[in-house]
Design a protein around this motif. Structure first.
Motif, PDB file in Angstrom:
ATOM      1  N   LEU A 116     -15.682  -3.616   4.660  1.00  0.00           N
ATOM      2  CA  LEU A 116     -15.100  -3.794   3.328  1.00  0.00           C
ATOM      3  C   LEU A 116     -15.950  -4.716   2.457  1.00  0.00           C
ATOM      4  CD1 LEU A 116     -11.333  -4.168   4.311  1.00  0.00           C
ATOM      5  CD2 LEU A 116     -12.509  -2.128   3.450  1.00  0.00           C
ATOM      6  N   LEU A 117     -17.166  -5.040   2.954  1.00  0.00           N
ATOM      7  CA  LEU A 117     -18.113  -5.917   2.258  1.00  0.00           C
ATOM      8  C   LEU A 117     -17.623  -7.355   2.143  1.00  0.00           C
ATOM      9  CD1 LEU A 117     -19.584  -3.624  -0.553  1.00  0.00           C
ATOM     10  CD2 LEU A 117     -20.487  -4.133   1.720  1.00  0.00           C
ATOM     11  N   ASN A 118     -16.700  -7.744   3.001  1.00  0.00           N
ATOM     12  CA  ASN A 118     -16.357  -9.159   3.114  1.00  0.00           C
ATOM     13  C   ASN A 118     -17.438  -9.850   3.931  1.00  0.00           C
ATOM     14  OD1 ASN A 118     -13.719  -9.218   1.827  1.00  0.00           O
ATOM     15  ND2 ASN A 118     -13.020  -8.001   3.573  1.00  0.00           N
ATOM     16  N   PRO A 119     -17.867 -11.053   3.527  1.00  0.00           N
ATOM     17  CA  PRO A 119     -18.882 -11.761   4.323  1.00  0.00           C
ATOM     18  C   PRO A 119     -18.306 -12.186   5.677  1.00  0.00           C
ATOM     19  CG  PRO A 119     -18.000 -13.193   2.607  1.00  0.00           C
ATOM     20  CD  PRO A 119     -17.429 -11.832   2.354  1.00  0.00           C
ATOM     21  N   ILE A 120     -19.072 -11.958   6.728  1.00  0.00           N
ATOM     22  CA  ILE A 120     -18.640 -12.395   8.067  1.00  0.00           C
ATOM     23  C   ILE A 120     -19.563 -13.485   8.614  1.00  0.00           C
ATOM     24  CG2 ILE A 120     -17.475 -10.241   8.639  1.00  0.00           C
ATOM     25  CD1 ILE A 120     -19.932  -9.396  10.219  1.00  0.00           C
ATOM     26  N   ARG A 121     -20.629 -13.780   7.903  1.00  0.00           N
ATOM     27  CA  ARG A 121     -21.483 -14.909   8.252  1.00  0.00           C
ATOM     28  C   ARG A 121     -22.126 -15.422   6.973  1.00  0.00           C
ATOM     29  NH1 ARG A 121     -24.722 -12.612  11.617  1.00  0.00           N
ATOM     30  NH2 ARG A 121     -26.607 -12.480  10.337  1.00  0.00           N
ATOM     31  N   ALA A 122     -22.147 -16.755   6.811  1.00  0.00           N
ATOM     32  CA  ALA A 122     -22.691 -17.324   5.574  1.00  0.00           C
ATOM     33  C   ALA A 122     -23.183 -18.746   5.820  1.00  0.00           C
ATOM     34  CB  ALA A 122     -21.633 -17.324   4.469  1.00  0.00           C
ATOM     35  N   LYS A 123     -24.109 -19.166   4.977  1.00  0.00           N
ATOM     36  CA  LYS A 123     -24.579 -20.545   4.953  1.00  0.00           C
ATOM     37  C   LYS A 123     -24.342 -21.107   3.560  1.00  0.00           C
ATOM     38  CE  LYS A 123     -28.200 -20.066   8.472  1.00  0.00           C
ATOM     39  NZ  LYS A 123     -29.662 -20.168   8.764  1.00  0.00           N
ATOM     40  N   VAL A 124     -23.874 -22.340   3.506  1.00  0.00           N
ATOM     41  CA  VAL A 124     -23.551 -22.974   2.224  1.00  0.00           C
ATOM     42  C   VAL A 124     -24.307 -24.293   2.120  1.00  0.00           C
ATOM     43  CG1 VAL A 124     -21.725 -23.778   0.698  1.00  0.00           C
ATOM     44  CG2 VAL A 124     -21.241 -21.958   2.363  1.00  0.00           C
ATOM     45  N   ASP A 125     -25.186 -24.397   1.137  1.00  0.00           N
ATOM     46  CA  ASP A 125     -25.861 -25.664   0.847  1.00  0.00           C
ATOM     47  C   ASP A 125     -24.993 -26.433  -0.148  1.00  0.00           C
ATOM     48  OD1 ASP A 125     -28.220 -25.160   2.394  1.00  0.00           O
ATOM     49  OD2 ASP A 125     -28.832 -23.742   0.856  1.00  0.00           O
ATOM     50  N   VAL A 126     -24.528 -27.592   0.274  1.00  0.00           N
ATOM     51  CA  VAL A 126     -23.576 -28.371  -0.520  1.00  0.00           C
ATOM     52  C   VAL A 126     -24.232 -29.651  -1.011  1.00  0.00           C
ATOM     53  CG1 VAL A 126     -21.310 -29.465  -0.542  1.00  0.00           C
ATOM     54  CG2 VAL A 126     -21.711 -27.476   0.915  1.00  0.00           C
ATOM     55  N   THR A 127     -24.017 -29.975  -2.271  1.00  0.00           N
ATOM     56  CA  THR A 127     -24.471 -31.243  -2.832  1.00  0.00           C
ATOM     57  C   THR A 127     -23.252 -32.047  -3.267  1.00  0.00           C
ATOM     58  OG1 THR A 127     -26.516 -30.226  -3.631  1.00  0.00           O
ATOM     59  CG2 THR A 127     -25.918 -32.354  -4.567  1.00  0.00           C
ATOM     60  N   LEU A 128     -23.167 -33.279  -2.795  1.00  0.00           N
ATOM     61  CA  LEU A 128     -22.036 -34.156  -3.088  1.00  0.00           C
ATOM     62  C   LEU A 128     -22.538 -35.454  -3.707  1.00  0.00           C
ATOM     63  CD1 LEU A 128     -20.306 -33.873   0.428  1.00  0.00           C
ATOM     64  CD2 LEU A 128     -19.782 -32.491  -1.578  1.00  0.00           C
ATOM     65  N   ASN A 129     -21.849 -35.927  -4.718  1.00  0.00           N
ATOM     66  CA  ASN A 129     -22.088 -37.265  -5.263  1.00  0.00           C
ATOM     67  C   ASN A 129     -20.946 -38.174  -4.826  1.00  0.00           C
ATOM     68  OD1 ASN A 129     -24.473 -36.616  -6.546  1.00  0.00           O
ATOM     69  ND2 ASN A 129     -23.525 -36.269  -8.540  1.00  0.00           N
ATOM     70  N   VAL A 130     -21.285 -39.251  -4.143  1.00  0.00           N
ATOM     71  CA  VAL A 130     -20.266 -40.187  -3.691  1.00  0.00           C
ATOM     72  C   VAL A 130     -19.709 -40.950  -4.888  1.00  0.00           C
ATOM     73  CG1 VAL A 130     -19.800 -42.200  -2.240  1.00  0.00           C
ATOM     74  CG2 VAL A 130     -21.347 -40.397  -1.425  1.00  0.00           C
ATOM     75  N   LEU A 131     -18.388 -41.053  -4.949  1.00  0.00           N
ATOM     76  CA  LEU A 131     -17.721 -41.800  -6.011  1.00  0.00           C
ATOM     77  C   LEU A 131     -17.299 -43.162  -5.468  1.00  0.00           C
ATOM     78  CD1 LEU A 131     -15.464 -38.976  -7.520  1.00  0.00           C
ATOM     79  CD2 LEU A 131     -17.710 -39.749  -8.315  1.00  0.00           C
ATOM     80  N   SER A 132     -17.707 -44.214  -6.143  1.00  0.00           N
ATOM     81  CA  SER A 132     -17.388 -45.567  -5.695  1.00  0.00           C
ATOM     82  C   SER A 132     -16.360 -46.196  -6.620  1.00  0.00           C
ATOM     83  CB  SER A 132     -18.662 -46.425  -5.676  1.00  0.00           C
ATOM     84  OG  SER A 132     -19.108 -46.660  -7.006  1.00  0.00           O
ATOM     85  N   TYR A 133     -16.065 -47.478  -6.382  1.00  0.00           N
ATOM     86  CA  TYR A 133     -15.141 -48.188  -7.260  1.00  0.00           C
ATOM     87  C   TYR A 133     -15.748 -48.429  -8.635  1.00  0.00           C
ATOM     88  CZ  TYR A 133     -17.831 -51.895  -4.893  1.00  0.00           C
ATOM     89  OH  TYR A 133     -18.836 -52.646  -4.341  1.00  0.00           O
TER      90      TYR A 133
END
Length: 218
Positions: free
Chosen positions: A159-176
């Motif tokens: 059905l063309l649903n992904p069954i394997r994937a890689k995700v490159d994630v970028t996060l910025n830490v939020l401080s006080y």
């Protein structure tokens, strides 16, 4: 594949979006913990720039700015082998959707804002994203802002649903320095800094021992 019976049970890293309206919508525990994680830490300084006051060279205006990048892998092979109904119907799409929803305003809010705009409301406040936490063991529970994903879908079902994937994630830490004192993320980051200060103190003891051991060689 069997594992050594005496091997420790690994904690799973996770990215969690705390949404009071739908608290279970964005809980993504990593299927496989990333092998590597890149962290960039930059000082938040108030002095020392060109033509600046030399007496301010070591002033810090707040905690450093930190960014985190990591690669998350998701694979539906095990779930498909166990005939998991969710994996059969949609593969790993639910996991990808949960990550992506951290960057989407809620559709109900979009509809409500559109209705207010049609009714002549001039100013509509932008939607606030849920408090997002990056969980990497008990010593690192950090409030973060997800700045973007790079998603590579590598295999698909009929059905063309992904069954394997890689995700490159970028996060910025939020401080006080970024959050209001009433925001739970403010307290979480402060607790993280205190834990880091304790760890740094234990390293001082190790460093003194190493210096002493090195001095005996001369």
């Amino acid at each position: 594949m069997s594992t050594f019976p005496g091997s420790p049970r690994l904690l799973k890293g996770a990215i969690i979006g705390l949404d009071p309206v739908n608290p279970l919508a964005s809980i993504v525990a990593f299927q496989y913990n990333p092998d590597t994680m890149t962290r960039r830490v930059d000082a938040r300084a108030s002095g020392g720039a060109d033509n600046g006051d030399r007496s301010e060279a070591f002033r810090l205006s707040g905690p450093p700015k930190e960014s985190i990048t990591l690669n998350i892998e998701v694979d539906a092979a095990d779930q498909l082998e166990q005939a998991n109904p969710i994996a059969i119907v949609s593969g790993v799409y639910p996991t990808l959707a949960a990550l992506e929803m951290l960057l989407y305003p809620k559709s109900a809010t979009v509809i409500a804002n559109a209705a207010m705009a049609a009714a002549g409301v001039i100013e509509i406040i932008p939607v606030e994203a849920p408090l997002t936490l990056f969980v990497w063991g008990p010593l690192r529970v950090l409030p973060v802002r997800v700045t973007g994903f790079g998603i590579t879908e590598e295999a698909f079902d009929t059905l063309l649903n992904p069954i394997r994937a890689k995700v490159d994630v970028t996060l910025n830490v939020l401080s006080y320095a970024d959050l209001k004192i009433t925001n739970p993320g403010y307290t979480l980051f402060l607790a993280h800094q205190i834990a880091k200060e304790v760890l740094a103190t234990t390293n001082v003891l190790n460093s003194i021992q190493n210096v002493g051991a090195g001095a005996k060689l001369f």
